[in-house]
Design an enzyme around this catalytic site. Structure first.
Site, PDB file in Angstrom:
ATOM      1  N   HIS A  72       0.839  -1.203   0.000  1.00  0.00           N
ATOM      2  CA  HIS A  72       0.000   0.000   0.000  1.00  0.00           C
ATOM      3  C   HIS A  72       0.877   1.258   0.000  1.00  0.00           C
ATOM      4  CE1 HIS A  72      -3.499   2.506   1.442  1.00  0.00           C
ATOM      5  NE2 HIS A  72      -2.489   3.234   1.902  1.00  0.00           N
ATOM      6  N   GLU A  73       1.820   1.308   0.925  1.00  0.00           N
ATOM      7  CA  GLU A  73       2.669   2.496   1.033  1.00  0.00           C
ATOM      8  C   GLU A  73       3.589   2.652  -0.175  1.00  0.00           C
ATOM      9  OE1 GLU A  73       2.011   4.653   3.148  1.00  0.00           O
ATOM     10  OE2 GLU A  73       0.674   3.430   4.385  1.00  0.00           O
ATOM     11  N   HIS A  84       1.906   4.886  -2.685  1.00  0.00           N
ATOM     12  CA  HIS A  84       2.078   6.310  -2.387  1.00  0.00           C
ATOM     13  C   HIS A  84       3.497   6.767  -2.720  1.00  0.00           C
ATOM     14  CE1 HIS A  84      -1.815   6.626  -0.567  1.00  0.00           C
ATOM     15  NE2 HIS A  84      -1.528   5.888   0.491  1.00  0.00           N
TER      16      HIS A  84
END
Length: 434
Positions: free
Chosen positions: A24-25, A28
């Site tokens: 997920h990170e 980003h």
């Protein structure tokens, strides 16, 4: 041995959780760097740092509590109205705003003026914030495909598990025949346990849904039924009865407590692990996304029952909200099940896929401090600037998301209380799969 396997199951889930958070990170991080935003930190977990390493301008690390993660981008919020970081106000609400603004600038270095998050166009900020949840959605899609197409899922098949001796309306909730009950068409036609229905009324029946619909649409008709019995095809003839049967919704699922008049053959379908093709897998996943959205919308209504399960004597409902601790316990329970190792692995993968789907939907809520809140702020800014341009008004400038921080703290407080409630329920009255 059982305890060891339970602990192993928890460890496997924890590793999968960490990978999901890191993935997920990474969404980003990669998009932020793509758009030239400086990212001082990429961390998996919260709390004390267990391990970290500096590479380039970013510190990569793992923290002690594996319940989340974050990247830190400089300039998440625009400066105050005076063009700088406003001094901290004695007002608690203003203090929250300026504390958040100050944290966004605390690692500002010379040359960073053009590398701050808020200076990027709204569509770029939407991409950066959406990339994290989108990575979870992609991972969920891939994991679901692995299970559906590689392992298969439990579902009803066209194989006969048992033959009903008579016709009984399903709403009567009984399984014993009365002398007045007519013989079932399946029994009258000579259908036997273990028969695999190959075709019905001249149409191939490779799945239960197709066969079920054909039977329901054939009330009052005599139809040929070809079954595979011990490797040989046998043709049976049955006159389909009209009976009160469970209603189906548009997705083909049975509607609890509702019945319709339809064709009835009179046998129970065996269940088995059936591999899905790509098209069926996509349909199945689409249905699961719809179910997940409905569950998320129904979350507030489930809190009273969750409270009763945690602090009262109420039962823990199977569809009750479950947190990371509860999911880890399920992972441990999967490892102790007396089933083939391939099915244990499939259940682990399915659990992790469902977790990633939940992460995607939860993070897309348009509320700060979630990713969806930042996305909503960027979209609102884009709308304001577009309207101003069309009306030939002055550019209103960046939308100051920092002004919403008091709301973000309230939302975060609600989430924390809910998380604690789920945690207590997961400990004292956990959801069990066996």
């Amino acid at each position: 041995m059982t305890t060891l396997m339970f602990i192993l199951g928890i460890v496997v889930f924890a590793v999968g959780l960490l990978v999901s958070i890191a993935w997920h990170e990474l969404g980003h991080l990669s998009t932020a760097k793509l758009f030239g935003i400086r990212v001082p930190q990429y961390m998996v977990g919260f709390g004390p740092t267990v391990w970290s390493r500096n590479k380039g301008e970013t510190e990569y690390g793992v923290k002690a509590i594996p319940f989340g993660g974050y990247i830190r981008m400089i300039g998440m919020f625009p400066p105050g109205e005076d063009g700088r970081i406003t001094a901290r106000s004695t007002s608690p609400w203003r203090g929250m705003i300026e504390d958040a603004r100050s944290a966004a600038y605390e690692e500002l270095q010379p040359g960073d003026e053009t590398r701050m998050f808020y200076t990027r166009k709204p569509w770029k900020r939407v991409v950066v914030m959406f990339a994290g949840p989108f990575m979870n959605l992609v991972l969920a899609f891939v994991l679901f495909l692995i299970v559906l197409m590689g392992f298969g899922i439990q579902q009803q098949t066209t194989t006969v598990a048992s033959v009903s001796p008579c016709v009984i309306a399903q709403s009567q909730n009984r399984d014993t025949c009365k002398p007045s009950d007519p013989a079932s068409p399946a029994a009258a036609a000579g259908m036997e346990k273990g028969d695999k229905i190959v075709s019905f009324d001249g149409r191939r029946t490779e799945d239960w849904d197709t066969l079920s619909d054909l039977i329901r649409d054939s009330a009052g008709r005599q139809v040929p039924i070809v079954v595979d019995r011990d490797g040989k095809e046998v043709t049976l003839r049955a006159t389909i009865a009209t009976n009160q049967v469970a209603k189906k919704d548009a997705a083909g699922a049975y509607v609890q407590g509702e019945y319709v008049k339809a064709g009835f053959l009179g046998f129970s379908a065996a269940t088995g692990v059936v591999k899905q093709d790509f098209g069926d897998s996509v349909v199945w996943m689409t249905d699961r996304v719809g179910d997940a959205v409905d569950s998320l919308a129904a979350l507030p209504s489930k809190i009273p029952a969750l409270w009763d399960a945690a602090f009262g004597d109420g039962p823990r409902e199977p569809d009750s909200p479950m947190g990371v601790v509860g999911a880890a316990r399920v992972g441990g329970e999967i490892a102790t099940l007396d089933i083939p190792a391939s099915q244990q692995l499939a259940m682990f993968v399915m659990l992790l896929a469902g977790f990633n789907l939940s992460l995607f939907l939860f993070n897309m809520l348009p509320l700060l401090p979630l990713d969806g809140g930042h996305i909503a702020g960027a979209l609102w800014e884009s709308l304001r600037r577009t309207v101003a341009k069309v009306l030939r008004r002055p550019d209103p400038g960046p939308f100051d998301v920092a002004k919403l921080m008091p709301v973000a703290y309230v939302v975060a407080g609600i989430f924390i209380c809910f998380t604690i409630l789920v945690l207590i329920a997961d400990v004292v009255n956990p959801i069990k799969i066996s």
